[in-house]
Design an enzyme around this catalytic site. Sequence first.
Site, PDB file in Angstrom:
ATOM      1  N   ASP A 374      -4.780   3.013 -13.427  1.00  0.00           N
ATOM      2  CA  ASP A 374      -3.392   3.437 -13.207  1.00  0.00           C
ATOM      3  C   ASP A 374      -3.170   4.907 -13.541  1.00  0.00           C
ATOM      4  O   ASP A 374      -2.038   5.326 -13.805  1.00  0.00           O
ATOM      5  CB  ASP A 374      -2.441   2.577 -14.054  1.00  0.00           C
ATOM      6  CG  ASP A 374      -1.787   1.470 -13.236  1.00  0.00           C
ATOM      7  OD1 ASP A 374      -1.898   1.502 -11.996  1.00  0.00           O
ATOM      8  OD2 ASP A 374      -1.180   0.568 -13.841  1.00  0.00           O
ATOM      9  N   LYS A 377      -0.289   7.214 -12.254  1.00  0.00           N
ATOM     10  CA  LYS A 377       1.095   7.149 -12.744  1.00  0.00           C
ATOM     11  C   LYS A 377       1.520   8.418 -13.474  1.00  0.00           C
ATOM     12  O   LYS A 377       2.724   8.650 -13.659  1.00  0.00           O
ATOM     13  CB  LYS A 377       1.262   5.948 -13.676  1.00  0.00           C
ATOM     14  CG  LYS A 377       1.250   4.606 -12.953  1.00  0.00           C
ATOM     15  CD  LYS A 377       1.445   3.457 -13.936  1.00  0.00           C
ATOM     16  CE  LYS A 377       1.472   2.110 -13.226  1.00  0.00           C
ATOM     17  NZ  LYS A 377       1.625   0.982 -14.189  1.00  0.00           N
ATOM     18  N   HIS A 402       1.070   5.962  -6.455  1.00  0.00           N
ATOM     19  CA  HIS A 402       0.204   6.243  -7.608  1.00  0.00           C
ATOM     20  C   HIS A 402      -1.240   5.840  -7.335  1.00  0.00           C
ATOM     21  O   HIS A 402      -2.174   6.407  -7.912  1.00  0.00           O
ATOM     22  CB  HIS A 402       0.723   5.526  -8.862  1.00  0.00           C
ATOM     23  CG  HIS A 402       0.320   4.084  -8.964  1.00  0.00           C
ATOM     24  ND1 HIS A 402       1.004   3.073  -8.340  1.00  0.00           N
ATOM     25  CD2 HIS A 402      -0.720   3.480  -9.618  1.00  0.00           C
ATOM     26  CE1 HIS A 402       0.421   1.911  -8.610  1.00  0.00           C
ATOM     27  NE2 HIS A 402      -0.626   2.131  -9.391  1.00  0.00           N
ATOM     28  N   HIS A 428      -6.710  -1.251  -6.166  1.00  0.00           N
ATOM     29  CA  HIS A 428      -6.363  -2.414  -6.984  1.00  0.00           C
ATOM     30  C   HIS A 428      -5.044  -3.066  -6.558  1.00  0.00           C
ATOM     31  O   HIS A 428      -4.672  -4.119  -7.094  1.00  0.00           O
ATOM     32  CB  HIS A 428      -6.326  -2.052  -8.476  1.00  0.00           C
ATOM     33  CG  HIS A 428      -5.173  -1.181  -8.881  1.00  0.00           C
ATOM     34  ND1 HIS A 428      -5.166   0.179  -8.690  1.00  0.00           N
ATOM     35  CD2 HIS A 428      -3.983  -1.480  -9.476  1.00  0.00           C
ATOM     36  CE1 HIS A 428      -4.045   0.689  -9.155  1.00  0.00           C
ATOM     37  NE2 HIS A 428      -3.293  -0.304  -9.641  1.00  0.00           N
ATOM     38  N   HIS A 429      -4.353  -2.461  -5.596  1.00  0.00           N
ATOM     39  CA  HIS A 429      -3.144  -3.094  -5.045  1.00  0.00           C
ATOM     40  C   HIS A 429      -3.365  -3.605  -3.624  1.00  0.00           C
ATOM     41  O   HIS A 429      -2.400  -3.960  -2.942  1.00  0.00           O
ATOM     42  CB  HIS A 429      -1.965  -2.112  -5.068  1.00  0.00           C
ATOM     43  CG  HIS A 429      -1.350  -1.946  -6.417  1.00  0.00           C
ATOM     44  ND1 HIS A 429      -0.696  -2.966  -7.070  1.00  0.00           N
ATOM     45  CD2 HIS A 429      -1.309  -0.870  -7.255  1.00  0.00           C
ATOM     46  CE1 HIS A 429      -0.270  -2.533  -8.248  1.00  0.00           C
ATOM     47  NE2 HIS A 429      -0.624  -1.262  -8.385  1.00  0.00           N
ATOM     48  N   ASP A 457      -4.481  -7.275 -13.753  1.00  0.00           N
ATOM     49  CA  ASP A 457      -3.279  -6.456 -13.926  1.00  0.00           C
ATOM     50  C   ASP A 457      -2.016  -7.289 -13.722  1.00  0.00           C
ATOM     51  O   ASP A 457      -1.055  -7.205 -14.503  1.00  0.00           O
ATOM     52  CB  ASP A 457      -3.321  -5.297 -12.937  1.00  0.00           C
ATOM     53  CG  ASP A 457      -2.128  -4.360 -13.086  1.00  0.00           C
ATOM     54  OD1 ASP A 457      -1.698  -4.133 -14.235  1.00  0.00           O
ATOM     55  OD2 ASP A 457      -1.641  -3.859 -12.056  1.00  0.00           O
TER      56      ASP A 457
END
Length: 512
Positions: A374, A377, A402, A428-429, A457
């Site tokens: 992350d 961010k 991000h 990761h999304h 997550d």
Amino acid sequence: MSDEILFAEDIDEEIELQGKWKILIVDDEPEVHAVTKLALGDFVFQDKDLEFISAFDGEEAKTMFREHDDIAVVLLDVVMETDDAGLKVAEFIRNEMNNHFTRIILRTGQPGQAPEKDVIINYDINDYKSKTELTAQKLFSVVISALRSYRDIIVIEENRHGLEKIISASADLFSIHSLESFIEGIVQQLASLIGGTKDTAYLTSAVAGPRPIEQYNSSELYVFTGRGEYQDKEGNRLEEVISGRELISCQHAYTNKTMVYEDEYLVVYCDSKTQKGSLLYMSGLPRKLTKTDKHLVEMFSKNVQIAFDNVLLNKDIEDTQREIIERLADAIETSYGSQNHTQRMIKICEILGRAAGLSENDLKTLSLAVPLYDIGKIRISDNIMLNPGSLNKEEILEVRNHAQIGYNLLKDSNRPLIKTAALIARDHHEYWNGKGYPKGKSGQGIHIFCRITSLADAFDAMRSERSYKEAWPLEKVMDVIAAEKGQQFDPKMVEYLHENIDEIESIMHTLA
């Protein structure tokens, strides 16, 4: 290492007395066998007498060589069932059996059948004698000379094999990069050198080992790791695990930087140029050690400490790298009210990765890379990240950005670890069904590291308290994840989560 080596009394002498010199007599005349045995009946060389083996033709001689791989000398007649039967046996020994150790002495009663000059040039033999010239004294001298030659060749061959083992063992140890694998490497290579040991302990003052030591004293020796009797003694002081004569031997070896050998145990000092030396202690030896064994262990011990120093250096570099990454990730996450999130993510990803069958190297890479997932961010406005209310479409798009930002921050590195972190940051999304972002990847097209991180997550986000929400109950979290199985999440990962939920929940409570 000091040149001084302390051995138990008379050990070498006892070893050298073992066994006999094997002499193969090959002749079709029984009288020759009888006379030879009579002439050499009282023969002793280096405290070992002779063991006679008889063969009466060429084929029987070949059989003897197939059954005995330690024949020192063969007294070989030339003319037996054929005029060149003995010469064929000589060829068989050298070429088919690939035996270049046994000393071959040709004895012939018919020199004209096999002229000495031709035989010496064309066959790999070591001596050529006419039976008429071989008096008892000359036979004695010939055999003594042959045995000396055989002994020296065997010593050279043993040293060659020993050197190969040392090179192989050292190479294997230097390829080890984890403390957990270090003692395994030592035990394995010692087994190769001396046939294995029942109990092994590696003692050092350099580190405390896997278990914390209260009131650690750098002037004392501690069990770093061990096997057998010492498997559960990591972190204990030398005096707590070894006593009596063995303890005195350990103290002597460490103080004098030497090796101490007794019938049942061996203590080797491992010198270090960067820190205090260590001890390698082995008990339950499988057999008495020869001079060659002791020499090999001494050589090996020097490389053990070098390898250990390298392992420590590698661990220090790895720990420093991990700490920098985790501190950076913690700084980012703490700003948004998610304390210990990084540590929980590492643990959960390791559990899911292990369940998925990742190798230890892949698990290590994942645990080092995932804290940066992350990192993008840091470029997102705090007004958005700390907003406790609902976000509008523009703000949602900015938050989603991000993933690409994190990738862009890391992608130009030449380090494999950072490249992996870049991949995780970007993907990761991504969703299993292809409806995620930023690339719309789907299924197996999403790297397994990213599929693991995605589920870890989401689980942690729902189960932990954030600045804008309370922690959700486990039942509600599992219902949401079950509904997204095969949609947002990899179905297999969801199964692994269910199978390991007790361990994961324990982590959530411990690192709350």
